[in-house]
Enzyme design. Structure first.
Site, PDB file in Angstrom:
ATOM      1  CG  ASN A  89      -1.789   1.187   1.342  1.00 51.70           C
ATOM      2  OD1 ASN A  89      -2.230   1.703   0.328  1.00 51.70           O
ATOM      3  ND2 ASN A  89      -2.060   1.650   2.543  1.00 51.70           N
ATOM      4  CG  ASP A 100      -2.531   3.466   6.498  1.00 50.49           C
ATOM      5  OD1 ASP A 100      -3.272   4.443   6.708  1.00 50.49           O
ATOM      6  OD2 ASP A 100      -2.545   2.811   5.444  1.00 50.49           O
TER       7      ASP A 100
END
Ligand code: GRF
Length: 201
Positions: free
Chosen positions: A105, A143
């Site tokens: 990501n 994250d």
């Protein structure tokens, strides 16, 4: 290395990766682009004659159902690597588990600083002089996965969210293209990066 890219927005980072894959020597190919909505970025896939699919989040009752359909679409192409590039949706644990160690990501902040959907806005609000761009391995958190690459980006006087985000994206694109290359060349072993840190006995 075959790559699936998942987006929700303009797909400018996707476009940069597509341009990189045009280089015959670049060791990875984007084989499909997926989106959770009618994202503008799907036009980039069309420009490069790359198949795309949309799994509209709004058509499903919950994240798990949406994730199951997303996984079914991805299995058609069975990519070696999945790149989340502006996907504004958390993947359900079932999808992360199915591709554990093979989902990366990009995030417009210097993780673990400013995680979440508004990393650029939060950095501006915090008044920091430096933020950054990061490429991480996706785990079950937000994250929170192992950091594969990151670089500082200065906040300039007069920056607003848009100007700062554009400057960050220039770095994100370079980091992403380099990380995908290193994974494809075997320089970067994602399985090793995703292995849990052995706890001291
Ligand atoms: C990128 O900064 C990405 O890190 C963040 O959203 C932005 C997507 O931009 N999650 P784009 O759709 O690639 O232009």
């Amino acid at each position: 290395l075959t790559v699936a890219v998942l987006i929700s927005g303009t797909g400018s980072n996707l476009r940069a990766l597509l341009e990189a894959t045009e280089e015959p020597a670049y060791p990875a190919r984007v084989v499909v682009v997926g989106a959770d909505r009618e994202a503008d970025g799907l036009d980039h896939a069309a420009d490069y004659d790359i198949p795309s699919f949309t799994v509209q989040y709004a058509h499903f009752t919950d994240r798990e159902q949406w994730g199951a359909e997303l996984a079914a679409q991805l299995r058609v192409w069975n990519p070696d690597l999945i790149v989340l590039s502006g996907l504004m949706r958390l993947l359900p644990a079932s999808v992360v588990a199915a591709w554990r160690g093979r989902i990366i990501n990009t995030h417009p902040a210097y993780l673990p600083e400013f995680p979440g959907a508004h990393g650029v806005r939060d950095a501006l609000a915090a008044g920091v002089a430096q933020t950054g761009a990061s490429v991480i391995l996706v785990d079950d958190g937000v994250d929170s996965g192992p950091i594969l690459a990151q670089e500082r980006v200065s906040v300039l006087p007069g920056d607003d969210e848009q100007s700062l985000h554009e400057r960050i994206k220039l770095v994100e694109r370079r980091l992403l293209i380099d990380v995908v290359r290193r994974v494809a060349d075997g320089e970067l072993d994602l399985a090793a990066a995703s292995a849990p840190v052995p706890q001291p006995r």
